[in-house]
Design a protein around this motif. Structure first.
Motif, PDB file in Angstrom:
ATOM      1  N   CYS A 126     118.466  45.616 -33.697  1.00 48.82           N
ATOM      2  CA  CYS A 126     118.287  44.739 -32.524  1.00 48.82           C
ATOM      3  C   CYS A 126     119.106  43.445 -32.574  1.00 48.82           C
ATOM      4  O   CYS A 126     119.377  42.846 -31.536  1.00 48.82           O
ATOM      5  N   LYS A 127     119.505  43.011 -33.751  1.00 51.58           N
ATOM      6  CA  LYS A 127     120.293  41.773 -33.850  1.00 51.58           C
ATOM      7  C   LYS A 127     121.751  42.030 -34.224  1.00 51.58           C
ATOM      8  O   LYS A 127     122.530  41.076 -34.379  1.00 51.58           O
TER       9      LYS A 127
ATOM     10  N   GLY B   2     124.126  44.797 -27.062  1.00 52.04           N
ATOM     11  CA  GLY B   2     123.585  45.678 -28.090  1.00 52.04           C
ATOM     12  C   GLY B   2     123.206  47.030 -27.510  1.00 52.04           C
ATOM     13  O   GLY B   2     123.434  48.084 -28.129  1.00 52.04           O
ATOM     14  N   LYS B   3     122.636  47.011 -26.299  1.00 48.86           N
ATOM     15  CA  LYS B   3     122.290  48.267 -25.629  1.00 48.86           C
ATOM     16  C   LYS B   3     123.540  49.096 -25.359  1.00 48.86           C
ATOM     17  O   LYS B   3     123.579  50.309 -25.649  1.00 48.86           O
ATOM     18  N   HIS B   4     124.565  48.471 -24.806  1.00 51.41           N
ATOM     19  CA  HIS B   4     125.784  49.220 -24.480  1.00 51.41           C
ATOM     20  C   HIS B   4     126.442  49.787 -25.738  1.00 51.41           C
ATOM     21  O   HIS B   4     126.908  50.935 -25.743  1.00 51.41           O
ATOM     22  N   TYR B   5     126.485  48.997 -26.803  1.00 53.30           N
ATOM     23  CA  TYR B   5     127.106  49.478 -28.040  1.00 53.30           C
ATOM     24  C   TYR B   5     126.264  50.575 -28.686  1.00 53.30           C
ATOM     25  O   TYR B   5     126.810  51.506 -29.284  1.00 53.30           O
ATOM     26  N   ALA B   6     124.941  50.484 -28.564  1.00 51.85           N
ATOM     27  CA  ALA B   6     124.068  51.528 -29.113  1.00 51.85           C
ATOM     28  C   ALA B   6     124.317  52.853 -28.392  1.00 51.85           C
ATOM     29  O   ALA B   6     124.393  53.916 -29.023  1.00 51.85           O
ATOM     30  N   LEU B   7     124.424  52.808 -27.074  1.00 54.60           N
ATOM     31  CA  LEU B   7     124.708  54.028 -26.308  1.00 54.60           C
ATOM     32  C   LEU B   7     126.083  54.580 -26.684  1.00 54.60           C
ATOM     33  O   LEU B   7     126.269  55.802 -26.792  1.00 54.60           O
ATOM     34  N   ASN B   8     127.030  53.689 -26.886  1.00 56.23           N
ATOM     35  CA  ASN B   8     128.370  54.118 -27.305  1.00 56.23           C
ATOM     36  C   ASN B   8     128.334  54.796 -28.683  1.00 56.23           C
ATOM     37  O   ASN B   8     129.101  55.726 -28.959  1.00 56.23           O
TER      38      ASN B   8
ATOM     39  N   VAL C 218     116.029  53.756 -27.923  1.00 49.02           N
ATOM     40  CA  VAL C 218     116.470  52.766 -28.916  1.00 49.02           C
ATOM     41  C   VAL C 218     117.362  51.720 -28.249  1.00 49.02           C
ATOM     42  O   VAL C 218     117.199  50.513 -28.454  1.00 49.02           O
ATOM     43  N   ALA C 219     118.302  52.191 -27.446  1.00 50.23           N
ATOM     44  CA  ALA C 219     119.225  51.267 -26.762  1.00 50.23           C
ATOM     45  C   ALA C 219     118.465  50.314 -25.839  1.00 50.23           C
ATOM     46  O   ALA C 219     118.723  49.105 -25.814  1.00 50.23           O
ATOM     47  N   ASP C 220     117.521  50.857 -25.072  1.00 52.43           N
ATOM     48  CA  ASP C 220     116.740  50.006 -24.169  1.00 52.43           C
ATOM     49  C   ASP C 220     115.926  48.976 -24.945  1.00 52.43           C
ATOM     50  O   ASP C 220     115.816  47.815 -24.537  1.00 52.43           O
ATOM     51  N   ALA C 221     115.350  49.395 -26.068  1.00 56.78           N
ATOM     52  CA  ALA C 221     114.535  48.471 -26.872  1.00 56.78           C
ATOM     53  C   ALA C 221     115.380  47.347 -27.455  1.00 56.78           C
ATOM     54  O   ALA C 221     114.913  46.212 -27.586  1.00 56.78           O
TER      55      ALA C 221
ATOM     56  N   PHE D 121     111.800  33.971 -20.376  1.00 60.30           N
ATOM     57  CA  PHE D 121     111.340  32.743 -19.740  1.00 60.30           C
ATOM     58  C   PHE D 121     110.139  33.083 -18.878  1.00 60.30           C
ATOM     59  O   PHE D 121     109.791  34.266 -18.709  1.00 60.30           O
ATOM     60  N   SER D 122     109.481  32.058 -18.351  1.00 58.35           N
ATOM     61  CA  SER D 122     108.290  32.265 -17.536  1.00 58.35           C
ATOM     62  C   SER D 122     108.605  33.133 -16.325  1.00 58.35           C
ATOM     63  O   SER D 122     109.548  32.867 -15.587  1.00 58.35           O
ATOM     64  N   GLY D 123     107.824  34.190 -16.151  1.00 59.77           N
ATOM     65  CA  GLY D 123     108.019  35.083 -15.017  1.00 59.77           C
ATOM     66  C   GLY D 123     109.063  36.153 -15.232  1.00 59.77           C
ATOM     67  O   GLY D 123     109.330  36.957 -14.332  1.00 59.77           O
ATOM     68  N   ASP D 124     109.687  36.185 -16.419  1.00 52.55           N
ATOM     69  CA  ASP D 124     110.727  37.168 -16.686  1.00 52.55           C
ATOM     70  C   ASP D 124     110.124  38.565 -16.826  1.00 52.55           C
ATOM     71  O   ASP D 124     108.921  38.735 -17.071  1.00 52.55           O
ATOM     72  N   THR D 125     110.985  39.575 -16.698  1.00 46.14           N
ATOM     73  CA  THR D 125     110.563  40.968 -16.816  1.00 46.14           C
ATOM     74  C   THR D 125     110.063  41.259 -18.227  1.00 46.14           C
ATOM     75  O   THR D 125     110.551  40.698 -19.211  1.00 46.14           O
ATOM     76  N   LEU D 126     109.092  42.170 -18.330  1.00 44.58           N
ATOM     77  CA  LEU D 126     108.544  42.576 -19.624  1.00 44.58           C
ATOM     78  C   LEU D 126     109.235  43.848 -20.112  1.00 44.58           C
ATOM     79  O   LEU D 126     109.827  44.578 -19.314  1.00 44.58           O
ATOM     80  N   PRO D 127     109.176  44.129 -21.437  1.00 43.47           N
ATOM     81  CA  PRO D 127     109.717  45.393 -21.944  1.00 43.47           C
ATOM     82  C   PRO D 127     109.133  46.574 -21.174  1.00 43.47           C
ATOM     83  O   PRO D 127     107.942  46.606 -20.848  1.00 43.47           O
ATOM     84  N   GLN D 128     109.989  47.551 -20.884  1.00 45.38           N
ATOM     85  CA  GLN D 128     109.613  48.632 -19.973  1.00 45.38           C
ATOM     86  C   GLN D 128     109.028  49.864 -20.652  1.00 45.38           C
ATOM     87  O   GLN D 128     108.618  50.799 -19.977  1.00 45.38           O
ATOM     88  N   SER D 129     109.028  49.904 -21.971  1.00 43.55           N
ATOM     89  CA  SER D 129     108.466  51.054 -22.675  1.00 43.55           C
ATOM     90  C   SER D 129     107.668  50.566 -23.865  1.00 43.55           C
ATOM     91  O   SER D 129     107.813  49.419 -24.307  1.00 43.55           O
ATOM     92  N   ASP D 130     106.822  51.446 -24.408  1.00 41.58           N
ATOM     93  CA  ASP D 130     106.029  51.073 -25.581  1.00 41.58           C
ATOM     94  C   ASP D 130     106.913  50.864 -26.803  1.00 41.58           C
ATOM     95  O   ASP D 130     106.611  50.028 -27.665  1.00 41.58           O
ATOM     96  N   VAL D 131     108.004  51.606 -26.902  1.00 45.28           N
ATOM     97  CA  VAL D 131     108.936  51.405 -28.024  1.00 45.28           C
ATOM     98  C   VAL D 131     109.537  50.003 -27.932  1.00 45.28           C
ATOM     99  O   VAL D 131     109.571  49.248 -28.916  1.00 45.28           O
TER     100      VAL D 131
END
Length: 688
Positions: free
Chosen positions: A392-393, A412-418, A425-428, A437-447
């Motif tokens: 992730c880092k 990191g997502k784009h390079y993981a897919l590559n 894994v890429a999405d996570a 930040f306040s009101g930002d989107t939350l992670p979309q999967s349990d992973v």
């Protein structure tokens, strides 16, 4: 009382665009305070600002303060005269300071004695007299961290000052501030009207400026920019990438906004859109355009400060400027793809996270282990969570992120897919920073949630574990934001995770690195402490929050379910009576010196009302148990609310402190049983 309109303008060199709104609002606030302190009434006051001016418009302003009588109390009569009735030095000094003789003083009689009194008539001062001081005070209060000098002047301001205009109605108010004398001269647009104009009336200020290609109202410029950008985006067959901060900043760069659109080579669209958007917005203040599906179009919109006879020249110039920046992004992307994220892990050993807690490489190993454990509890792929946690880092050491830090995670997502990593894994990798930040989107999967939780927990436990807790405004590791992120992920995702257990698992990853022996309790209390302000922002009553906090449920999702249940319970007709009854029961039990176990001996029940309450209570305990177990606290409380009449009847007709000790203890156990039933949800005795 005569009134008229006022305009105050300070003309300057170009002001810092990101500071313009704050400067403008602070200047208006300072003028407002000055007028109020001087008791000058007005109808309306508005801040006006452009890159080259700070101004305030005041409508219906009094021309002069009202006359008033000021009472000035002197010494007491006992002190003012000696035994022979002659004025003392104290009385004479007071009278002299008021320009009167002692014999001219009036008397003020109160319950505490009698004093000399002088009622002085104070003539109201004019706006001409008061305004320079008001404006000077407002300027001194502006948030200017680094004032500057210019030329051989001793004046200091955020930028060099060129003119000062203070016009009330048609009258010029004279004065000198920042070594600049007030005049009627107002600067026009730097290119369209460099000579400016003479302002004869405050009423004409905005209209004359507009004739000289200056729109003085920043909010109006924002509206024009938004409308024009949207219009051009529609012409291009897409939508502008919304960014309110960018619109505000651009509005602070121009006095006469003119929107134009340009294009760039389609070849650059092979690069992920995020770094392209960053370079267009942050470096060039352009508005990127996406199609209806969210794909970036090879076009952008920009705002110019002039109305050109040959706009194509401006468009071509901007296209030439943006190309090298897009080419850089393309070069970084192609170069980064030559190495996998996994191969970059060793480079993280050279990136320090915190000197006592090790490197970022150490951190991702901890995140990986913890994310796998949390994923197991969430019944999702522990392998994917652990893999995402490890990688992730890794994009922090890529050329792209080093150049465009805002793209961390998403690159990191784009390079993981590559690299051929699974989508989960890429999405996570991208989403482990969410919410940012306040009101930002939350992670979309349990992973992704598992990795995001692991990252935030690692930071919280690590920093608390070495005793570096946030103090005042100092929070260098953004621990408050991390705690709120934890809460949102767990509550809004309705994840069945226990906070204390999560903290303990995070602590284990550090081995013997942590020196704070109470780190688990400290982090738990810190995170739980974020609940109150978070719920208050949502409009939840403080007493509802306190009622749930009193039970300290350690699963945030469970905490939220109780909050919602108590909020609904408060709306019931029976709520006030039951809250009072619980408070009464709590007080009775607190005074009891008998050890209670909550077991009621039904053979010792004497009165009909206590028999009825005992029977109904047992029935309610049984019927509400499955609902409490499943987290349906609202349903459980609705059942408990049906006990209201029986509880009222018990207190109306049954003496708890019976002479027979066995009967008394049995009744106390009945109340103990009642109290414990409600406490399975919350302490409703705290409800107001």
């Amino acid at each position: 009382m005569n009134t008229d309109n006022l305009i105050v303008e300070l003309g300057t060199e170009e002001l810092p665009p990101k500071a313009l709104k704050n400067l403008s609002e602070a200047f208006a606030q300072g003028i407002m305070q000055g007028l109020q302190q001087n008791e000058l009434q007005y109808n309306n006051l508005r801040p006006l600002a452009t890159p080259r001016r700070l101004a305030v418009s005041v409508e219906g302003l009094q021309a002069q303060q009202a006359d008033k009588v000021v009472e000035k109390r002197g010494p007491s009569v006992d002190v003012a005269f000696d035994a022979d009735g002659n004025p003392t030095k104290a009385a004479q000094g007071w009278a002299r300071s008021n320009g009167i003789e002692v014999s001219q003083a009036q008397r003020l009689k109160t319950d505490k004695g009698e004093w000399l009194l002088h009622k002085a008539e104070v003539k109201g001062q004019s706006i001409e007299t008061l305004l320079p001081g008001i404006v000077e005070s407002a300027l001194k209060q502006l948030p200017i961290p680094k004032p500057m000098r210019w030329g051989d002047s001793d004046a200091q301001f955020i930028r060099p000052v060129h003119n000062l205009t203070m016009v009330y109605g048609q009258r010029l108010i004279e004065g000198e501030l920042l070594e600049t004398a007030s005049s009627r001269h107002v600067s026009g647009h730097r290119f369209h009207s460099p000579a400016g104009f003479e302002l004869q009336s405050a009423d004409e200020y905005e209209s004359l400026l507009e004739q000289h290609h200056v729109i003085a109202d920043q909010q109006r410029r924002i509206s024009i920019i938004q409308k024009e950008v949207a219009r051009l985006a529609e012409q291009l067959g897409g939508n502008v990438v919304n960014d309110d901060e960018l619109v505000e900043e651009v509005s602070a760069l121009v006095e006469w906004p003119v929107a134009l659109h340009a294009s760039f080579d389609r070849e650059f669209l092979s690069v992920p859109k995020e770094p392209l958007i960053v370079t267009m917005k942050d470096d060039q203040r352009y508005f990127p355009v996406e199609d209806k599906q969210g794909n970036l179009l090879p076009a952008f919109i920009f705002i110019t400060n002039i109305e050109s006879n040959d706009p194509q020249q401006i468009i071509s110039g901007n296209e030439k400027v943006v190309r090298p920046r897009l080419a850089d992004a393309q070069f970084f992307f192609e170069a980064d793809k030559k190495l996998t994220l996994e191969s970059r892990l060793s480079k993280l050993a050279a990136v320090l996270f915190q000197k006592q807690l090790g490197t970022v490489e150490d951190k991702v190993k901890r995140i990986s282990a913890l994310a796998g454990q949390l994923a197991t509890q969430l019944n999702t792929s522990a392998d994917d969570a652990a893999r995402a946690g490890l990688l992730c880092k890794a994009d922090l050491v890529t050329e792209m992120v080093l150049e465009f830090p805002e793209t961390q995670g998403v690159m990191g997502k784009h390079y993981a897919l590559n690299d051929g990593e699974p989508n989960s894994v890429a999405d996570a990798i991208e989403q482990h920073y969410w919410p940012r930040f306040s009101g930002d989107t939350l992670p979309q999967s349990d992973v992704a949630a598992a990795v995001a939780l692991a990252d935030k927990l690692d930071t919280l436990v690590g920093i608390f574990g070495i005793g570096q807790t946030p103090k005042g405004d100092r929070d260098p590791f953004a621990l408050r934001r991390a705690a709120l992120g934890l809460i949102r992920i767990l509550v809004e995702g309705n994840l069945p995770l226990d906070l204390k257990n999560m903290i303990e698992l995070a602590q284990q990853q550090f081995g013997g690195l942590l020196t704070n022996k109470t780190v688990v309790d400290d982090v738990f209390n810190f995170v739980m402490g974020r609940f109150r302000p978070w719920y208050q922002e949502q409009g939840v009553d403080v007493d509802v929050i306190q009622a749930v906090i009193a039970r300290a449920p350690s699963r945030p999702a469970d905490f939220d379910a109780r909050i919602k249940a108590i909020t609904a319970f408060k709306r019931l007709d029976a709520a006030i009576s039951l809250a009072e009854a619980n408070k009464r029961v709590g007080n009775i039990l607190a005074k009891s010196e008998v050890e209670l176990d909550g077991l009621v001996n039904h053979s010792l029940l004497v009165e009909a009302e206590e028999k009825t309450l005992a029977a109904k209570l047992s029935e309610t305990e049984t019927s509400s148990a499955p609902e409490i177990e499943s987290g349906n606290y609202e349903g459980a409380l609705n059942r408990m609310a049906l006990l209201k009449d029986d509880i009222d009847a018990f207190f109306d007709n049954v003496m708890v402190n019976a002479e027979d000790e066995k009967i008394k203890t049995n009744r106390l156990n009945l109340l103990h049983q009642l109290r414990q039933l409600f406490l399975k949800v919350a302490d409703i005795s705290l409800l107001q």
